[in-house]
Design a protein around this motif. Sequence first.
Motif, PDB file in Angstrom:
ATOM      1  N   VAL A   1     -14.626  19.654 -62.471  1.00 22.93           N
ATOM      2  CA  VAL A   1     -15.646  20.222 -61.514  1.00 22.93           C
ATOM      3  C   VAL A   1     -15.244  21.375 -60.445  1.00 22.93           C
ATOM      4  CG1 VAL A   1     -15.921  18.035 -60.134  1.00 22.93           C
ATOM      5  CG2 VAL A   1     -17.778  19.564 -60.866  1.00 22.93           C
ATOM      6  N   HIS A   2     -14.026  20.835 -59.944  1.00 17.21           N
ATOM      7  CA  HIS A   2     -13.538  21.638 -58.882  1.00 17.21           C
ATOM      8  C   HIS A   2     -13.246  23.074 -59.089  1.00 17.21           C
ATOM      9  CE1 HIS A   2     -13.817  18.236 -56.180  1.00 17.21           C
ATOM     10  NE2 HIS A   2     -12.985  17.515 -56.934  1.00 17.21           N
ATOM     11  N   SER A   3     -13.043  23.338 -60.517  1.00 13.45           N
ATOM     12  CA  SER A   3     -12.646  24.578 -61.025  1.00 13.45           C
ATOM     13  C   SER A   3     -13.916  25.556 -60.822  1.00 13.45           C
ATOM     14  CB  SER A   3     -12.346  24.649 -62.373  1.00 13.45           C
ATOM     15  OG  SER A   3     -11.276  23.883 -62.549  1.00 13.45           O
ATOM     16  N   PHE A   4     -15.027  25.010 -60.564  1.00 20.93           N
ATOM     17  CA  PHE A   4     -16.219  25.998 -60.364  1.00 20.93           C
ATOM     18  C   PHE A   4     -16.924  26.004 -59.262  1.00 20.93           C
ATOM     19  CE2 PHE A   4     -15.667  24.171 -64.630  1.00 20.93           C
ATOM     20  CZ  PHE A   4     -15.879  25.296 -65.526  1.00 20.93           C
ATOM     21  N   GLN A   5     -17.872  27.004 -58.835  1.00 23.35           N
ATOM     22  CA  GLN A   5     -18.559  27.074 -57.663  1.00 23.35           C
ATOM     23  C   GLN A   5     -20.012  27.215 -57.890  1.00 23.35           C
ATOM     24  OE1 GLN A   5     -16.282  30.027 -58.208  1.00 23.35           O
ATOM     25  NE2 GLN A   5     -14.580  28.917 -57.488  1.00 23.35           N
ATOM     26  N   VAL A   6     -20.740  26.883 -57.125  1.00 21.98           N
ATOM     27  CA  VAL A   6     -22.418  27.165 -57.138  1.00 21.98           C
ATOM     28  C   VAL A   6     -22.444  28.784 -57.401  1.00 21.98           C
ATOM     29  CG1 VAL A   6     -24.585  27.029 -56.039  1.00 21.98           C
ATOM     30  CG2 VAL A   6     -22.955  24.903 -56.106  1.00 21.98           C
ATOM     31  N   GLY A   7     -23.498  29.032 -58.160  1.00 20.26           N
ATOM     32  CA  GLY A   7     -23.511  30.419 -58.270  1.00 20.26           C
ATOM     33  C   GLY A   7     -22.719  31.375 -59.477  1.00 20.26           C
ATOM     34  N   LEU A   8     -21.683  30.485 -59.905  1.00 21.23           N
ATOM     35  CA  LEU A   8     -20.756  31.386 -60.810  1.00 21.23           C
ATOM     36  C   LEU A   8     -21.680  31.542 -62.155  1.00 21.23           C
ATOM     37  CD1 LEU A   8     -17.793  31.936 -61.085  1.00 21.23           C
ATOM     38  CD2 LEU A   8     -17.324  29.563 -62.031  1.00 21.23           C
ATOM     39  N   ASP A   9     -21.071  32.559 -62.721  1.00 19.17           N
ATOM     40  CA  ASP A   9     -21.576  32.707 -64.255  1.00 19.17           C
ATOM     41  C   ASP A   9     -20.550  32.143 -64.979  1.00 19.17           C
ATOM     42  OD1 ASP A   9     -23.899  34.294 -63.540  1.00 19.17           O
ATOM     43  OD2 ASP A   9     -22.596  36.278 -63.193  1.00 19.17           O
TER      44      ASP A   9
ATOM     45  N   VAL B   1     -24.053  28.372 -62.656  1.00 21.74           N
ATOM     46  CA  VAL B   1     -24.019  26.921 -62.059  1.00 21.74           C
ATOM     47  C   VAL B   1     -24.911  26.586 -60.779  1.00 21.74           C
ATOM     48  CG1 VAL B   1     -22.300  25.438 -60.830  1.00 21.74           C
ATOM     49  CG2 VAL B   1     -21.419  27.098 -62.515  1.00 21.74           C
ATOM     50  N   HIS B   2     -25.748  25.750 -60.931  1.00 17.04           N
ATOM     51  CA  HIS B   2     -26.597  25.570 -59.946  1.00 17.04           C
ATOM     52  C   HIS B   2     -26.178  24.361 -58.880  1.00 17.04           C
ATOM     53  CE1 HIS B   2     -30.504  27.237 -61.312  1.00 17.04           C
ATOM     54  NE2 HIS B   2     -29.457  28.019 -61.537  1.00 17.04           N
ATOM     55  N   ARG B   3     -25.513  23.235 -59.503  1.00 14.80           N
ATOM     56  CA  ARG B   3     -24.909  22.250 -58.568  1.00 14.80           C
ATOM     57  C   ARG B   3     -23.638  21.426 -59.170  1.00 14.80           C
ATOM     58  NH1 ARG B   3     -26.182  16.529 -57.624  1.00 14.80           N
ATOM     59  NH2 ARG B   3     -27.292  16.124 -59.494  1.00 14.80           N
ATOM     60  N   LEU B   4     -22.788  21.368 -58.351  1.00 13.65           N
ATOM     61  CA  LEU B   4     -21.664  20.546 -58.981  1.00 13.65           C
ATOM     62  C   LEU B   4     -21.777  19.008 -58.692  1.00 13.65           C
ATOM     63  CD1 LEU B   4     -18.755  22.558 -56.999  1.00 13.65           C
ATOM     64  CD2 LEU B   4     -19.830  22.933 -59.450  1.00 13.65           C
ATOM     65  N   ARG B   5     -21.606  18.147 -59.482  1.00  8.56           N
ATOM     66  CA  ARG B   5     -22.000  16.781 -59.632  1.00  8.56           C
ATOM     67  C   ARG B   5     -20.468  16.161 -59.421  1.00  8.56           C
ATOM     68  NH1 ARG B   5     -26.651  15.824 -63.748  1.00  8.56           N
ATOM     69  NH2 ARG B   5     -25.350  14.073 -64.240  1.00  8.56           N
ATOM     70  N   GLU B   6     -19.867  15.989 -58.190  1.00 10.22           N
ATOM     71  CA  GLU B   6     -18.583  15.331 -58.362  1.00 10.22           C
ATOM     72  C   GLU B   6     -18.504  13.819 -58.612  1.00 10.22           C
ATOM     73  OE1 GLU B   6     -16.272  16.352 -54.893  1.00 10.22           O
ATOM     74  OE2 GLU B   6     -17.301  18.165 -54.723  1.00 10.22           O
ATOM     75  N   GLU B   7     -19.825  13.193 -58.417  1.00 10.71           N
ATOM     76  CA  GLU B   7     -19.973  11.658 -58.763  1.00 10.71           C
ATOM     77  C   GLU B   7     -19.696  11.295 -60.144  1.00 10.71           C
ATOM     78  OE1 GLU B   7     -24.073  13.371 -58.905  1.00 10.71           O
ATOM     79  OE2 GLU B   7     -22.420  13.703 -57.655  1.00 10.71           O
ATOM     80  N   ASP B   8     -19.898  12.417 -61.165  1.00  7.69           N
ATOM     81  CA  ASP B   8     -20.020  12.101 -62.664  1.00  7.69           C
ATOM     82  C   ASP B   8     -19.184  13.101 -63.315  1.00  7.69           C
ATOM     83  OD1 ASP B   8     -22.048  13.943 -62.739  1.00  7.69           O
ATOM     84  OD2 ASP B   8     -23.265  13.010 -63.863  1.00  7.69           O
ATOM     85  N   GLY B   9     -18.530  14.269 -62.541  1.00  9.34           N
ATOM     86  CA  GLY B   9     -18.020  15.165 -63.292  1.00  9.34           C
ATOM     87  C   GLY B   9     -18.632  16.218 -64.071  1.00  9.34           C
TER      88      GLY B   9
END
Length: 88
Positions: free
Chosen positions: A38-46, A62-70
């Motif tokens: 999940v850390h490979s992505f950022q909010v707003g990334l195509d 990408v609208h949101r990273l959900r680190e709690e469930d990957g």
Amino acid sequence: KSRWLEAEVEARSEKDGAVVYDLNGKPGVPSKHVRLCVHSFQVGLDVEYWSTSAGRWLPAKVHRLREEDGQLDLDVKPGAPVSRLRKA
């Protein structure tokens, strides 16, 4: 024990026709043993999302990273697993 470890890719190459990666000093790791996190992505990334229902890659953002469930929330799919994403 079998578990995923976080690592950085230092190099990508081919060996006997297969893609391999050098990870934090561990050379020659087969691509089947490497996955994005999940850390490979950022909010707003195509990105592109593999849709099993459509049977093809769909453009997404990408609208949101959900680190709690990957997982990631995309404009086309909330809770998308990282295994079905690739950077556009």
